[in-house]
Design a protein around this motif. Structure first.
Motif, PDB file in Angstrom:
ATOM      1  N   ALA A   1       0.598  -2.805   7.993  1.00  0.00           N
ATOM      2  CA  ALA A   1       0.403  -2.268   9.327  1.00  0.00           C
ATOM      3  C   ALA A   1       1.116  -1.137   9.550  1.00  0.00           C
ATOM      4  CB  ALA A   1       0.816  -3.229  10.414  1.00  0.00           C
ATOM      5  N   LEU A   2       2.592  -0.980   8.992  1.00  0.00           N
ATOM      6  CA  LEU A   2       3.395   0.184   9.166  1.00  0.00           C
ATOM      7  C   LEU A   2       3.081   1.375   8.304  1.00  0.00           C
ATOM      8  CD1 LEU A   2       5.778   1.425  10.300  1.00  0.00           C
ATOM      9  CD2 LEU A   2       7.406   0.245   8.382  1.00  0.00           C
ATOM     10  N   GLY A   3       2.623   0.943   7.216  1.00  0.00           N
ATOM     11  CA  GLY A   3       2.092   1.932   6.152  1.00  0.00           C
ATOM     12  C   GLY A   3       0.732   2.499   6.865  1.00  0.00           C
ATOM     13  N   ARG A   4      -0.027   1.545   7.221  1.00  0.00           N
ATOM     14  CA  ARG A   4      -1.343   2.463   7.886  1.00  0.00           C
ATOM     15  C   ARG A   4      -0.713   3.298   8.948  1.00  0.00           C
ATOM     16  NH1 ARG A   4      -6.248  -1.197  10.009  1.00  0.00           N
ATOM     17  NH2 ARG A   4      -7.432   0.235  11.023  1.00  0.00           N
ATOM     18  N   LEU A   5       0.063   2.928   9.903  1.00  0.00           N
ATOM     19  CA  LEU A   5       0.245   3.519  11.198  1.00  0.00           C
ATOM     20  C   LEU A   5       1.027   4.809  10.891  1.00  0.00           C
ATOM     21  CD1 LEU A   5       1.172   0.492  13.523  1.00  0.00           C
ATOM     22  CD2 LEU A   5      -0.806   2.159  13.631  1.00  0.00           C
ATOM     23  N   LEU A   6       1.940   4.806   9.746  1.00  0.00           N
ATOM     24  CA  LEU A   6       2.766   6.128   9.329  1.00  0.00           C
ATOM     25  C   LEU A   6       1.698   7.129   8.951  1.00  0.00           C
ATOM     26  CD1 LEU A   6       5.985   4.603   7.917  1.00  0.00           C
ATOM     27  CD2 LEU A   6       5.601   5.678   9.917  1.00  0.00           C
ATOM     28  N   THR A   7       0.793   6.679   8.095  1.00  0.00           N
ATOM     29  CA  THR A   7      -0.128   7.434   7.691  1.00  0.00           C
ATOM     30  C   THR A   7      -1.044   8.232   8.829  1.00  0.00           C
ATOM     31  OG1 THR A   7      -0.372   6.119   5.560  1.00  0.00           O
ATOM     32  CG2 THR A   7      -2.070   7.785   5.751  1.00  0.00           C
ATOM     33  N   GLY A   8      -1.419   7.206   9.592  1.00  0.00           N
ATOM     34  CA  GLY A   8      -2.411   7.661  10.651  1.00  0.00           C
ATOM     35  C   GLY A   8      -1.453   8.906  11.504  1.00  0.00           C
ATOM     36  N   ALA A   9      -0.283   8.157  11.750  1.00  0.00           N
ATOM     37  CA  ALA A   9       0.465   9.246  12.855  1.00  0.00           C
ATOM     38  C   ALA A   9       0.794  10.619  12.049  1.00  0.00           C
ATOM     39  CB  ALA A   9       1.733   8.445  13.129  1.00  0.00           C
ATOM     40  N   LEU A  10       0.796  10.661  10.831  1.00  0.00           N
ATOM     41  CA  LEU A  10       1.262  11.774  10.107  1.00  0.00           C
ATOM     42  C   LEU A  10      -0.035  12.824  10.228  1.00  0.00           C
ATOM     43  CD1 LEU A  10       2.768  13.811   8.462  1.00  0.00           C
ATOM     44  CD2 LEU A  10       2.117  12.238   6.337  1.00  0.00           C
ATOM     45  N   ALA A  11      -1.200  12.104   9.903  1.00  0.00           N
ATOM     46  CA  ALA A  11      -2.637  12.942   9.909  1.00  0.00           C
ATOM     47  C   ALA A  11      -2.931  13.406  11.425  1.00  0.00           C
ATOM     48  CB  ALA A  11      -3.748  11.839   9.626  1.00  0.00           C
TER      49      ALA A  11
ATOM     50  N   GLY B   1       3.098   2.650  18.012  1.00  0.00           N
ATOM     51  CA  GLY B   1       2.692   1.459  17.302  1.00  0.00           C
ATOM     52  C   GLY B   1       3.471   1.645  16.119  1.00  0.00           C
ATOM     53  N   ALA B   2       3.596   2.563  15.309  1.00  0.00           N
ATOM     54  CA  ALA B   2       4.295   2.788  14.033  1.00  0.00           C
ATOM     55  C   ALA B   2       5.858   2.487  14.419  1.00  0.00           C
ATOM     56  CB  ALA B   2       4.176   4.231  13.646  1.00  0.00           C
ATOM     57  N   VAL B   3       6.554   3.119  15.612  1.00  0.00           N
ATOM     58  CA  VAL B   3       7.666   2.617  15.996  1.00  0.00           C
ATOM     59  C   VAL B   3       8.123   1.170  16.317  1.00  0.00           C
ATOM     60  CG1 VAL B   3       9.640   3.123  17.634  1.00  0.00           C
ATOM     61  CG2 VAL B   3       8.148   4.871  16.929  1.00  0.00           C
ATOM     62  N   ALA B   4       7.207   0.594  17.130  1.00  0.00           N
ATOM     63  CA  ALA B   4       7.229  -1.003  17.282  1.00  0.00           C
ATOM     64  C   ALA B   4       7.237  -1.781  15.776  1.00  0.00           C
ATOM     65  CB  ALA B   4       6.085  -1.338  17.937  1.00  0.00           C
ATOM     66  N   CYS B   5       6.610  -1.043  14.630  1.00  0.00           N
ATOM     67  CA  CYS B   5       6.680  -1.799  13.417  1.00  0.00           C
ATOM     68  C   CYS B   5       7.611  -1.370  12.427  1.00  0.00           C
ATOM     69  CB  CYS B   5       5.251  -1.459  12.858  1.00  0.00           C
ATOM     70  SG  CYS B   5       3.913  -2.276  13.452  1.00  0.00           S
ATOM     71  N   LEU B   6       8.700  -0.846  12.865  1.00  0.00           N
ATOM     72  CA  LEU B   6       9.467  -0.184  11.880  1.00  0.00           C
ATOM     73  C   LEU B   6      10.668  -1.236  11.473  1.00  0.00           C
ATOM     74  CD1 LEU B   6      11.008   3.185  13.613  1.00  0.00           C
ATOM     75  CD2 LEU B   6       9.688   3.022  11.481  1.00  0.00           C
TER      76      LEU B   6
ATOM     77  N   VAL C   1      -2.125   1.102  -7.540  1.00  0.00           N
ATOM     78  CA  VAL C   1      -2.159   2.525  -7.065  1.00  0.00           C
ATOM     79  C   VAL C   1      -3.344   2.029  -6.034  1.00  0.00           C
ATOM     80  CG1 VAL C   1      -3.127   4.925  -7.468  1.00  0.00           C
ATOM     81  CG2 VAL C   1      -1.211   3.789  -8.878  1.00  0.00           C
ATOM     82  N   THR C   2      -4.268   1.467  -6.540  1.00  0.00           N
ATOM     83  CA  THR C   2      -5.566   1.244  -5.712  1.00  0.00           C
ATOM     84  C   THR C   2      -5.104   0.730  -4.430  1.00  0.00           C
ATOM     85  OG1 THR C   2      -5.956  -0.944  -6.651  1.00  0.00           O
ATOM     86  CG2 THR C   2      -7.002   0.880  -7.645  1.00  0.00           C
ATOM     87  N   ALA C   3      -4.440  -0.318  -4.141  1.00  0.00           N
ATOM     88  CA  ALA C   3      -3.811  -0.891  -3.210  1.00  0.00           C
ATOM     89  C   ALA C   3      -3.253   0.177  -2.194  1.00  0.00           C
ATOM     90  CB  ALA C   3      -2.879  -2.110  -3.286  1.00  0.00           C
ATOM     91  N   THR C   4      -2.412   0.940  -2.786  1.00  0.00           N
ATOM     92  CA  THR C   4      -1.780   2.125  -1.836  1.00  0.00           C
ATOM     93  C   THR C   4      -2.721   2.994  -1.482  1.00  0.00           C
ATOM     94  OG1 THR C   4       0.331   1.805  -3.055  1.00  0.00           O
ATOM     95  CG2 THR C   4       0.007   3.686  -1.849  1.00  0.00           C
ATOM     96  N   LEU C   5      -3.704   3.268  -2.249  1.00  0.00           N
ATOM     97  CA  LEU C   5      -4.890   4.240  -1.726  1.00  0.00           C
ATOM     98  C   LEU C   5      -5.488   3.977  -0.786  1.00  0.00           C
ATOM     99  CD1 LEU C   5      -5.953   5.886  -5.029  1.00  0.00           C
ATOM    100  CD2 LEU C   5      -4.586   6.990  -3.370  1.00  0.00           C
ATOM    101  N   ASN C   6      -5.717   2.566  -0.816  1.00  0.00           N
ATOM    102  CA  ASN C   6      -6.472   1.924   0.465  1.00  0.00           C
ATOM    103  C   ASN C   6      -5.645   1.921   1.608  1.00  0.00           C
ATOM    104  OD1 ASN C   6      -9.285   0.437  -0.190  1.00  0.00           O
ATOM    105  ND2 ASN C   6      -8.233   0.217  -2.163  1.00  0.00           N
ATOM    106  N   MET C   7      -4.521   1.649   1.596  1.00  0.00           N
ATOM    107  CA  MET C   7      -3.455   1.581   2.653  1.00  0.00           C
ATOM    108  C   MET C   7      -3.751   3.125   3.265  1.00  0.00           C
ATOM    109  SD  MET C   7       0.350   0.896   3.148  1.00  0.00           S
ATOM    110  CE  MET C   7       0.962   2.223   2.126  1.00  0.00           C
ATOM    111  N   VAL C   8      -3.707   4.143   2.372  1.00  0.00           N
ATOM    112  CA  VAL C   8      -3.639   5.459   2.914  1.00  0.00           C
ATOM    113  C   VAL C   8      -5.028   5.746   3.722  1.00  0.00           C
ATOM    114  CG1 VAL C   8      -3.583   7.948   2.294  1.00  0.00           C
ATOM    115  CG2 VAL C   8      -1.904   6.640   1.319  1.00  0.00           C
ATOM    116  N   TYR C   9      -6.108   5.235   2.788  1.00  0.00           N
ATOM    117  CA  TYR C   9      -7.535   5.312   3.538  1.00  0.00           C
ATOM    118  C   TYR C   9      -7.541   4.743   4.838  1.00  0.00           C
ATOM    119  CZ  TYR C   9     -12.324   4.259   4.577  1.00  0.00           C
ATOM    120  OH  TYR C   9     -13.847   4.367   5.214  1.00  0.00           O
ATOM    121  N   LEU C  10      -6.937   3.524   5.093  1.00  0.00           N
ATOM    122  CA  LEU C  10      -6.818   2.871   6.272  1.00  0.00           C
ATOM    123  C   LEU C  10      -6.308   3.810   7.485  1.00  0.00           C
ATOM    124  CD1 LEU C  10      -5.996  -0.611   5.327  1.00  0.00           C
ATOM    125  CD2 LEU C  10      -8.111   0.077   6.326  1.00  0.00           C
ATOM    126  N   GLY C  11      -5.187   4.340   6.990  1.00  0.00           N
ATOM    127  CA  GLY C  11      -4.407   5.265   8.141  1.00  0.00           C
ATOM    128  C   GLY C  11      -5.319   6.506   8.271  1.00  0.00           C
TER     129      GLY C  11
END
Length: 318
Positions: free
Chosen positions: A47-57, A198-203, A218-228
């Protein structure tokens, strides 16, 4: 894309429909990506990785568009939706899906649109027309069929069901809180700062995220980035854009298209051939969405004169 819901124009309904379509398709695709990323990342870390990626984008887009900070009146709704929908929902849903099979999770979480309709009627004054109620009933029946057909028979726990119920409640509360904020803030502002909150709440899961990222393929991390980037940054923005132009209840009913698309995507990308019950449930989901989004034909008021066109004169005979 103009964020003003009140600006007239015949293109607005089509733009809103397009935004809803983007949201539903990307949210359905998220279930496929979560299966890969969830195998390597713990619920909170994912959840945190997805939200950090989303917040950056979202932050980059927000800065480029120079939209500024949301008005003061919108911050309450943004904060509540950020904590509930972006934070609590994503963590407990990831956790719940590790405790129950996919079918059970889908069944329980699909209570969310019903809760949105009830809360929207109570807190926002949303109308509950018969077509909306009938469409939601048909779609929920389809979701039940899909969930039961996908259920693995076992592997479920009381904790998992409770977590999925909590996810459904957080989802409904987040949507209802977000709706008033969109009256004064743009879809991009509401989504950007909601995702950031949401990202701050998941810190607290930051340490686990670092550990999981070091060991994850790598595939799992790429999927997390895609989710974000896509199901979070893009899909939540298009959702907010459409939500600003309709009721929370009607938007919640639209998400019943997600189970049908998940079945289709699992078939295409994971090779999971659905059975007849699963296919039938998916069709019911889509049919219910169509009913809930339809509008009754306007009939002339009783007693009003009906104007009939005059018959054309027959041509003179030779």
């Amino acid at each position: 894309m103009n964020d003003s819901p009140s600006r007239p124009g015949h293109r607005a309904p089509w733009q809103a429909a397009g935004a809803v379509t983007v949201t539903v398709v990307l949210w359905a695709s998220a279930f496929v990506s979560i299966r890969s990323a969830g195998a390597a990342y713990s619920p909170g870390a994912l959840a945190l990785g997805r939200l950090l990626t989303g917040a950056l984008a979202l932050g980059v887009l927000w800065a480029v568009r120079r939209e500024g900070l949301p008005p003061r009146a919108a911050w309450r709704g943004i904060a509540v939706s950020g904590v509930l929908w972006f934070g609590v929902y994503m963590v407990v849903l990831n956790w719940g899906e590790q405790q129950v099979d996919a079918g059970t999770a889908a069944l329980v979480v699909n209570i969310g649109p019903i809760l949105i309709a009830l809360l929207g009627s109570r807190l926002l004054g949303d109308a509950m027309p018969p077509r909306l109620l009938a469409g939601m009933a048909v779609s929920f029946a389809g979701a039940v069929a899909v969930g039961l057909s996908m259920s693995g028979g076992g592997g479920s726990s009381v904790l998992g069901v409770v977590l999925c119920l909590l996810a459904a409640g957080a989802y409904a509360g987040g949507v209802v809180a977000q709706k008033p904020a969109l009256a004064t803030a743009s879809a991009l502002q509401v989504t950007t700062f909601g995702c950031l909150i949401g990202a701050v709440a998941c810190l607290p899961f930051a340490g686990r995220l670092v550990q999981d990222a070091a060991d994850a393929p790598v595939t799992a991390t790429l999927n997390m980035v895609y989710l974000g980037v896509f199901p979070t940054a893009l899909a939540f923005t298009t959702w907010a854009y459409a939500l600003a132009r309709t009721t929370a209840s009607r938007m919640g009913a639209t998400t019943y298209a997600v189970p049908a698309l998940v079945v289709l995507m699992s078939w295409l990308f994971l090779g999971e051939v659905p059975g007849l019950v699963t296919l039938g449930g998916g069709v019911l989901c889509l049919a219910g969405v169509a009913v809930s989004r339809s509008r009754p034909r306007l009939s002339p008021p009783r007693g009003a004169a009906v104007v009939r066109p005059e018959p054309e004169p027959e041509p003179a005979s030779d």
